[in-house]
Motif scaffolding. Sequence first.
Motif, PDB file in Angstrom:
ATOM      1  N   ALA A   1       4.229   3.135  14.346  1.00 12.14           N
ATOM      2  CA  ALA A   1       3.959   2.744  15.726  1.00 12.14           C
ATOM      3  C   ALA A   1       3.385   1.331  15.832  1.00 12.14           C
ATOM      4  CB  ALA A   1       3.011   3.743  16.391  1.00 12.14           C
ATOM      5  N   ILE A   2       2.612   0.922  14.834  1.00 11.49           N
ATOM      6  CA  ILE A   2       2.012  -0.419  14.893  1.00 11.49           C
ATOM      7  C   ILE A   2       2.803  -1.445  14.081  1.00 11.49           C
ATOM      8  CG2 ILE A   2      -0.306   0.476  15.361  1.00 11.49           C
ATOM      9  CD1 ILE A   2      -1.050  -0.075  12.457  1.00 11.49           C
ATOM     10  N   GLY A   3       3.914  -0.994  13.482  1.00 17.65           N
ATOM     11  CA  GLY A   3       4.801  -1.928  12.783  1.00 17.65           C
ATOM     12  C   GLY A   3       4.283  -2.396  11.439  1.00 17.65           C
ATOM     13  N   LEU A   4       3.609  -1.502  10.720  1.00 18.26           N
ATOM     14  CA  LEU A   4       3.125  -1.863   9.377  1.00 18.26           C
ATOM     15  C   LEU A   4       4.276  -1.771   8.386  1.00 18.26           C
ATOM     16  CD1 LEU A   4      -0.377  -0.251   8.656  1.00 18.26           C
ATOM     17  CD2 LEU A   4       0.195  -2.672   8.831  1.00 18.26           C
ATOM     18  N   ARG A   5       4.696  -2.897   7.844  1.00 23.06           N
ATOM     19  CA  ARG A   5       5.821  -2.898   6.899  1.00 23.06           C
ATOM     20  C   ARG A   5       5.357  -2.758   5.445  1.00 23.06           C
ATOM     21  NH1 ARG A   5       6.680  -6.883  10.626  1.00 23.06           N
ATOM     22  NH2 ARG A   5       8.422  -6.550  12.072  1.00 23.06           N
ATOM     23  N   ASN A   6       4.070  -2.909   5.210  1.00 26.69           N
ATOM     24  CA  ASN A   6       3.545  -2.886   3.836  1.00 26.69           C
ATOM     25  C   ASN A   6       2.799  -1.593   3.526  1.00 26.69           C
ATOM     26  OD1 ASN A   6       1.455  -3.517   5.656  1.00 26.69           O
ATOM     27  ND2 ASN A   6       0.258  -4.553   4.081  1.00 26.69           N
ATOM     28  N   CYS A   7       3.046  -0.560   4.326  1.00 27.76           N
ATOM     29  CA  CYS A   7       2.326   0.708   4.199  1.00 27.76           C
ATOM     30  C   CYS A   7       3.335   1.842   4.064  1.00 27.76           C
ATOM     31  CB  CYS A   7       1.452   0.910   5.443  1.00 27.76           C
ATOM     32  SG  CYS A   7       0.468   2.405   5.436  1.00 27.76           S
ATOM     33  N   HIS A   8       3.198   2.630   2.998  1.00 28.27           N
ATOM     34  CA  HIS A   8       4.212   3.648   2.688  1.00 28.27           C
ATOM     35  C   HIS A   8       3.550   5.006   2.432  1.00 28.27           C
ATOM     36  CE1 HIS A   8       6.588   0.019   2.233  1.00 28.27           C
ATOM     37  NE2 HIS A   8       5.717  -0.393   1.332  1.00 28.27           N
ATOM     38  N   PRO A   9       3.352   5.802   3.486  1.00 29.70           N
ATOM     39  CA  PRO A   9       2.765   7.135   3.301  1.00 29.70           C
ATOM     40  C   PRO A   9       3.779   8.107   2.684  1.00 29.70           C
ATOM     41  CG  PRO A   9       2.406   6.294   5.538  1.00 29.70           C
ATOM     42  CD  PRO A   9       3.469   5.452   4.902  1.00 29.70           C
ATOM     43  N   VAL A  10       3.324   8.888   1.701  1.00 27.54           N
ATOM     44  CA  VAL A  10       4.201   9.826   0.994  1.00 27.54           C
ATOM     45  C   VAL A  10       3.440  11.137   0.764  1.00 27.54           C
ATOM     46  CG1 VAL A  10       5.544  10.260  -1.112  1.00 27.54           C
ATOM     47  CG2 VAL A  10       5.408   7.939  -0.189  1.00 27.54           C
ATOM     48  N   HIS A  11       4.125  12.259   1.023  1.00 27.46           N
ATOM     49  CA  HIS A  11       3.550  13.575   0.765  1.00 27.46           C
ATOM     50  C   HIS A  11       3.631  13.843  -0.742  1.00 27.46           C
ATOM     51  CE1 HIS A  11       3.865  18.225   1.302  1.00 27.46           C
ATOM     52  NE2 HIS A  11       2.651  17.843   0.941  1.00 27.46           N
ATOM     53  N   LEU A  12       2.516  13.682  -1.428  1.00 29.83           N
ATOM     54  CA  LEU A  12       2.512  13.752  -2.893  1.00 29.83           C
ATOM     55  C   LEU A  12       1.109  14.054  -3.391  1.00 29.83           C
ATOM     56  CD1 LEU A  12       4.667  13.102  -5.199  1.00 29.83           C
ATOM     57  CD2 LEU A  12       3.555  10.875  -5.354  1.00 29.83           C
TER      58      LEU A  12
ATOM     59  N   PHE B   1       0.831  -1.201   0.000  1.00 32.87           N
ATOM     60  CA  PHE B   1       0.000   0.000   0.000  1.00 32.87           C
ATOM     61  C   PHE B   1       0.869   1.256   0.000  1.00 32.87           C
ATOM     62  CE2 PHE B   1      -2.736  -3.275   1.582  1.00 32.87           C
ATOM     63  CZ  PHE B   1      -4.020  -2.928   1.173  1.00 32.87           C
ATOM     64  N   LYS B   2       0.604   2.139  -0.942  1.00 33.52           N
ATOM     65  CA  LYS B   2       1.209   3.469  -0.928  1.00 33.52           C
ATOM     66  C   LYS B   2       0.092   4.466  -0.634  1.00 33.52           C
ATOM     67  CE  LYS B   2       4.036   6.754  -3.561  1.00 33.52           C
ATOM     68  NZ  LYS B   2       4.792   6.983  -4.821  1.00 33.52           N
ATOM     69  N   LEU B   3       0.304   5.315   0.352  1.00 35.55           N
ATOM     70  CA  LEU B   3      -0.689   6.301   0.764  1.00 35.55           C
ATOM     71  C   LEU B   3      -0.174   7.679   0.398  1.00 35.55           C
ATOM     72  CD1 LEU B   3      -1.322   3.726   2.420  1.00 35.55           C
ATOM     73  CD2 LEU B   3      -1.818   5.208   4.379  1.00 35.55           C
ATOM     74  N   ILE B   4      -0.932   8.436  -0.391  1.00 38.39           N
ATOM     75  CA  ILE B   4      -0.479   9.769  -0.760  1.00 38.39           C
ATOM     76  C   ILE B   4      -1.519  10.815  -0.370  1.00 38.39           C
ATOM     77  CG2 ILE B   4       0.969   8.935  -2.648  1.00 38.39           C
ATOM     78  CD1 ILE B   4      -1.111  10.056  -4.630  1.00 38.39           C
ATOM     79  N   ASP B   5      -1.010  12.003  -0.050  1.00 38.30           N
ATOM     80  CA  ASP B   5      -1.870  13.141   0.256  1.00 38.30           C
ATOM     81  C   ASP B   5      -1.064  14.411   0.013  1.00 38.30           C
ATOM     82  OD1 ASP B   5      -4.702  13.389   1.977  1.00 38.30           O
ATOM     83  OD2 ASP B   5      -3.451  15.186   2.045  1.00 38.30           O
ATOM     84  N   GLY B   6      -1.750  15.455  -0.422  1.00 34.65           N
ATOM     85  CA  GLY B   6      -1.079  16.721  -0.698  1.00 34.65           C
ATOM     86  C   GLY B   6      -0.809  17.553   0.538  1.00 34.65           C
ATOM     87  N   THR B   7      -1.333  17.121   1.697  1.00 35.61           N
ATOM     88  CA  THR B   7      -1.132  17.860   2.952  1.00 35.61           C
ATOM     89  C   THR B   7      -0.104  17.127   3.812  1.00 35.61           C
ATOM     90  OG1 THR B   7      -3.434  18.612   2.863  1.00 35.61           O
ATOM     91  CG2 THR B   7      -2.284  18.858   4.969  1.00 35.61           C
ATOM     92  N   GLY B   8       1.050  17.752   3.972  1.00 37.25           N
ATOM     93  CA  GLY B   8       2.172  17.108   4.647  1.00 37.25           C
ATOM     94  C   GLY B   8       1.894  16.686   6.074  1.00 37.25           C
ATOM     95  N   LYS B   9       1.164  17.504   6.843  1.00 32.17           N
ATOM     96  CA  LYS B   9       0.935  17.167   8.254  1.00 32.17           C
ATOM     97  C   LYS B   9       0.032  15.947   8.398  1.00 32.17           C
ATOM     98  CE  LYS B   9      -2.750  20.602   8.942  1.00 32.17           C
ATOM     99  NZ  LYS B   9      -3.151  21.804   9.709  1.00 32.17           N
TER     100      LYS B   9
END
Length: 206
Positions: free
Chosen positions: A109-120, A90-98
């Motif tokens: 914090a929960i140790g999700l290794r398959n989740c990649h949030p990106v400011h984009l 999973f790649k998670l993108i959002d235009g709002t950095g915060k």
Amino acid sequence: MRQILKYFPELAEEQQRQLEALDALYRDWNAKINVISRKDIDNLYEHHVLHSLAIAKLIHFRPGTKILDFGTGGGFPGIPLAILFPECDFKLIDGTGKKIRVAQEVSDAIGLRNCHPVHLRGEEEKGKYDFIVSRAVMPLPDLYKMMSKNIAKEQRNALPNGIICLKGGDLQKETRPFRNIVEISDINTFFPEEWFKEKNIIYLPC
């Protein structure tokens, strides 16, 4: 959490632990960065986690599936789905950095290794994905115009690649351009709680 287990009783201990941890994490982060309405934080599991997991009632992503969560905000629907499907990416993108910072901190914090949030922003995303998921980000024609470029051609799931949106209200106008191919599922058929009335999953094959 009882509500989640009612509809997803097969969760492993690690998945239950990760889901249980969300309450304290989102309460803490929401006090610093408002990603969920302060009035709504007590309804985190029904209005945000279970709502996100409605997508899993439409499709069971096969291992190796690549999913882009467009406009994830603080991590919905991407984080609950990443917990449920640990063998998918999973790649998670959002235009709002915060907001992305909250998603990243919760994920770490929960140790999700398959989740990649990106400011984009969506226009800047170049990758190819089996599915794009979103939660009421923009009208479907606009979403299709912006993100259809990111749908991969190779198929790996029972459901053809495409866009899956969580939306409420009257959908006739925005689904009209796709009326011959779009599928609308009433979430209330999966989760009979009052809050899910008039809430839907839109699936648009691409």
